[in-house]
Design an enzyme around this catalytic site. Structure first.
Site, PDB file in Angstrom:
ATOM      1  N   GLY A 174      75.531 -65.609 -17.062  1.00  0.00           N
ATOM      2  CA  GLY A 174      74.237 -65.204 -17.674  1.00  0.00           C
ATOM      3  C   GLY A 174      74.752 -63.798 -17.619  1.00  0.00           C
ATOM      4  O   GLY A 174      75.761 -62.579 -16.925  1.00  0.00           O
ATOM      5  N   LEU A 175      74.143 -62.857 -18.976  1.00  0.00           N
ATOM      6  CA  LEU A 175      74.237 -61.649 -19.274  1.00  0.00           C
ATOM      7  C   LEU A 175      73.289 -61.280 -19.358  1.00  0.00           C
ATOM      8  O   LEU A 175      72.501 -61.646 -19.962  1.00  0.00           O
ATOM      9  CB  LEU A 175      75.027 -62.333 -21.413  1.00  0.00           C
ATOM     10  CG  LEU A 175      75.368 -61.864 -22.144  1.00  0.00           C
ATOM     11  CD1 LEU A 175      76.830 -61.191 -21.401  1.00  0.00           C
ATOM     12  CD2 LEU A 175      75.435 -62.078 -23.581  1.00  0.00           C
ATOM     13  N   SER A 176      73.442 -60.091 -18.428  1.00  0.00           N
ATOM     14  CA  SER A 176      71.765 -59.217 -19.093  1.00  0.00           C
ATOM     15  C   SER A 176      71.308 -58.398 -19.741  1.00  0.00           C
ATOM     16  O   SER A 176      70.358 -57.404 -19.158  1.00  0.00           O
ATOM     17  CB  SER A 176      72.020 -59.324 -17.267  1.00  0.00           C
ATOM     18  OG  SER A 176      73.891 -57.890 -16.519  1.00  0.00           O
ATOM     19  N   GLY A 177      72.399 -58.318 -20.325  1.00  0.00           N
ATOM     20  CA  GLY A 177      72.667 -56.678 -20.843  1.00  0.00           C
ATOM     21  C   GLY A 177      72.766 -55.469 -20.519  1.00  0.00           C
ATOM     22  O   GLY A 177      73.759 -54.475 -21.047  1.00  0.00           O
ATOM     23  N   GLY A 178      74.443 -55.738 -19.276  1.00  0.00           N
ATOM     24  CA  GLY A 178      74.396 -55.128 -18.627  1.00  0.00           C
ATOM     25  C   GLY A 178      75.948 -54.550 -19.083  1.00  0.00           C
ATOM     26  O   GLY A 178      76.527 -55.400 -19.150  1.00  0.00           O
ATOM     27  N   CYS A 222     112.846 -62.343  -2.000  1.00  0.00           N
ATOM     28  CA  CYS A 222     111.693 -61.721  -1.880  1.00  0.00           C
ATOM     29  C   CYS A 222     111.535 -60.400  -0.455  1.00  0.00           C
ATOM     30  O   CYS A 222     112.280 -59.234  -1.048  1.00  0.00           O
ATOM     31  CB  CYS A 222     110.447 -62.267  -1.890  1.00  0.00           C
ATOM     32  SG  CYS A 222     108.453 -61.757  -2.617  1.00  0.00           S
ATOM     33  N   LYS A 232     115.314 -67.787   4.019  1.00  0.00           N
ATOM     34  CA  LYS A 232     114.825 -66.008   4.322  1.00  0.00           C
ATOM     35  C   LYS A 232     114.304 -65.441   6.112  1.00  0.00           C
ATOM     36  O   LYS A 232     113.818 -66.344   6.627  1.00  0.00           O
ATOM     37  CB  LYS A 232     113.419 -66.705   3.546  1.00  0.00           C
ATOM     38  CG  LYS A 232     112.208 -64.559   2.955  1.00  0.00           C
ATOM     39  CD  LYS A 232     111.265 -64.935   2.520  1.00  0.00           C
ATOM     40  CE  LYS A 232     110.408 -64.139   2.519  1.00  0.00           C
ATOM     41  NZ  LYS A 232     108.797 -64.287   1.313  1.00  0.00           N
ATOM     42  N   ASP A 282      78.726 -55.097 -15.989  1.00  0.00           N
ATOM     43  CA  ASP A 282      79.809 -55.800 -15.108  1.00  0.00           C
ATOM     44  C   ASP A 282      79.787 -57.858 -15.815  1.00  0.00           C
ATOM     45  O   ASP A 282      80.437 -58.106 -16.900  1.00  0.00           O
ATOM     46  CB  ASP A 282      79.080 -56.198 -14.229  1.00  0.00           C
ATOM     47  CG  ASP A 282      78.675 -54.763 -13.704  1.00  0.00           C
ATOM     48  OD1 ASP A 282      79.850 -53.713 -13.771  1.00  0.00           O
ATOM     49  OD2 ASP A 282      78.128 -54.826 -12.630  1.00  0.00           O
ATOM     50  N   GLU A 318     111.262 -67.694  -6.545  1.00  0.00           N
ATOM     51  CA  GLU A 318     110.853 -67.437  -4.692  1.00  0.00           C
ATOM     52  C   GLU A 318     109.875 -69.098  -5.053  1.00  0.00           C
ATOM     53  O   GLU A 318     108.426 -69.533  -5.248  1.00  0.00           O
ATOM     54  CB  GLU A 318     109.945 -66.984  -4.401  1.00  0.00           C
ATOM     55  CG  GLU A 318     109.972 -67.135  -2.538  1.00  0.00           C
ATOM     56  CD  GLU A 318     109.462 -65.950  -2.234  1.00  0.00           C
ATOM     57  OE1 GLU A 318     108.952 -65.656  -1.153  1.00  0.00           O
ATOM     58  OE2 GLU A 318     108.848 -64.543  -2.888  1.00  0.00           O
TER      59      GLU A 318
END
Length: 552
Positions: free
Chosen positions: A290-294, A149, A113, A296, A45
């Protein structure tokens, strides 16, 4: 009368607005079909424009250019099989979602459609006019019906096509993923097959478009709903399907039946492919976060490395005096396990400068949320500066639980261009980390084995914006919060529904209040991979200024 009919099914990934590029993909598929002796080459489609185009397709210069591209494609594909491709069509001053059949150098037939979806991510009622119920088109002496569809989800279109002579149904789709949607599709298509007594070909596109992921999974059913062919999910592929005429009508010859992964793998792949395609289609090649240590930021880093390769991912730790040594160690360990670039950029000096600048205005007032959020916004400023300097797109890392209740700082940790986990509740983030640690697939560009060490997953979540802070200081524990959010957001339930499920009324009311007052944040948040039918953005649209609260 021919006793065999070959359809080349092109499950491909178009780019919205790239008319020439999409036409080139279509022509390449057509050439493969011609080489394989196909009678018809079929694309999904709205393939010529890409999908979902939203209001772009209403722009006259755009849909006119798309129609002209299809006409040129018809000329280019004149000597060989017919080509079926989705695209816009104007007739009688009205714009339609059409399926165009190209043959002998021209647009020989078109299907319009009829049922226009007007829910979840689709607004087709405001974009297209509904087409009339029509009959089949002919390729040689074979008559084919193509409900488009949504038309395949309603019995009237298929019934009309069967009654007017269709010998099998070829249903082109632009059907985006949500968790366990394949079961829903299969149930509808089995119903069409049983009702009409015809073979059903369900052809879907693949690829990411903004928040939506089209997951492919094209399949073919023989009358009664027996599965004859199953193409893979998420992968581009071109497959040749043969149908044979029997005394009981056409039947699909059985072909390969690809394995369908479980929901954990499919969700993870959606996040990976969505990010990969979002980058490719917007012109970026590298990301930072940003890598926080958490947990997520760890799963977002894993998704980014799996999507783009470690060499294209920059992780940045931006500690303050409230950042624990445990977080520093965990962040570095995740970056090292994934093999990506790792920067260490303390914010204490910048935070002090900002505090001193604000001191005359804040004199006599107690420290509180404003001071905490300065840290988050300073991190956002530094990350965006790096994004500008290095040409790397900033990823945000807020999960659906936080996005729902506003446990995020606007212009701070919400700053960025894309959020792979925007539609994943915190409790699923934990389990997804565990899943990734023990699973690896060929489509992942990251390393095998444990990439998120257990301490990152098992420690109590914290934003670390003040001493001894825990998420549970401000929110219910995540299993309880996520269960309430599932009722209020995903099920559109009430406070009474929460109480009936065993939750405290005051807690449910507080969560409801947080959902409503956070609407302005979501309005300004980055797009992210859609995993459920109630993702924040097009699936759920609420007013920002809103005083209503559930009185139950």
């Amino acid at each position: 009368m021919a006793d065999r009919f070959r359809v080349t099914l092109a499950q491909l990934n178009p780019v919205v607005g790239d008319l020439a590029g999409n036409a080139a993909l279509a022509q390449s598929a057509w050439e493969q079909g011609r080489e394989a002796g196909a009678d018809l080459v079929a694309l999904p489609e709205m393939f010529i424009t890409g999908y979902n185009t939203q209001d772009l397709v209403m722009k006259p210069v755009f849909h006119q250019a798309a129609m002209a591209e299809v006409e040129a494609l018809a000329v280019a594909c004149a000597d060989g099989p017919a080509l079926a491709i989705g695209g816009p069509w104007v007739e009688g001053g009205k714009l339609y979602n059409a399926y165009l059949i190209l043959r002998d150098g021209k647009i020989a037939s078109r299907c319009l459609k009829h049922h226009l979806p007007n829910e979840t991510v689709f607004d087709e009622v405001r974009i297209f006019a509904p087409g009339p119920l029509g009959g089949p088109y002919a390729i040689g002496d074979t008559r084919i019906g193509s409900p488009i569809c949504e038309d395949g989800w309603h019995e009237d279109v298929a019934e009309m096509l069967e009654e007017t002579g269709a010998e099998f149904l070829l249903i082109p789709n632009g059907s985006p993923y949500y968790r366990n949607k394949m079961d829903v599709r299969l149930n509808h298509m089995v119903a069409r097959s049983v009702e009409t007594g015809l073979p059903v070909i369900y052809l879907n596109m693949v690829g990411g478009q903004d928040d939506q992921m089209f997951d492919g999974g094209t399949f073919v059913l023989n009358p009664g709903g027996a599965l004859a062919l199953q193409m893979p999910v998420f992968d581009e592929c071109v497959t040749h399907l043969d149908l044979e005429r029997t005394p009981d009508g056409w039947r699909a010859v059985e072909g390969e039946k690809s394995h369908l992964p479980d929901e954990w793998e499919q969700d993870y792949r959606v996040m990976v492919e969505s990010l990969r395609d979002y980058m490719r289609k917007t012109g970026f090649s590298k990301v930072l976060l940003g890598l926080s240590g958490g947990v997520d930021s760890a799963i977002v880093a894993a998704v980014a490395v799996d999507a783009l390769g470690a060499e294209n991912v920059r992780c940045v730790m931006l500690p303050s005096e409230f950042t624990s040594q445990e977080s520093l160690d965990d962040a570095e360990a995740v970056a090292k396990a994934l093999g990506c670039h790792y920067d260490y950029l303390p914010i204490s000096e910048g935070r002090s400068a900002i505090a001193n600048t604000l001191a005359p205005l804040f004199a006599g007032l107690e420290d509180g949320l404003a001071e905490e959020n300065i840290q988050s916004r300073l991190r956002g400023l530094l990350l965006m500066a790096m994004s500008n300097k290095f040409g790397e797109m900033l990823l945000t890392t807020g999960n659906k639980s936080e996005v729902a209740v506003g446990y995020a700082t606007i212009y701070g940790d919400m700053a960025g261009g894309y959020n792979p986990i925007k539609d994943m509740y915190k409790t699923r983030v934990f389990e997804t980390c565990r899943w990734r640690n023990v699973n690896h697939r060929p489509w992942m560009m990251g390393p095998e084995g444990e990439v998120i060490r257990p301490n990152v997953i098992d420690k109590p979540p914290t934003a670390e914006l003040r001493e001894d802070q825990k998420d549970s200081d401000s929110l219910p524990d995540y299993p309880e919060l996520d269960a309430i959010l599932d009722i209020l957001v995903d099920q559109d339930g009430s406070i009474a529904d929460c109480v009936a499920a065993g939750f405290d009324r005051d807690v449910a009311k507080r969560v409801e209040h947080l959902i409503y007052i956070s609407e302005y944040k979501r309005f300004q948040s980055a797009p992210g991979a859609r995993l459920t039918p109630r993702a924040f953005w097009l699936d759920r649209r609420y007013p920002i200024a809103n005083r209503w609260r559930d009185p139950s």
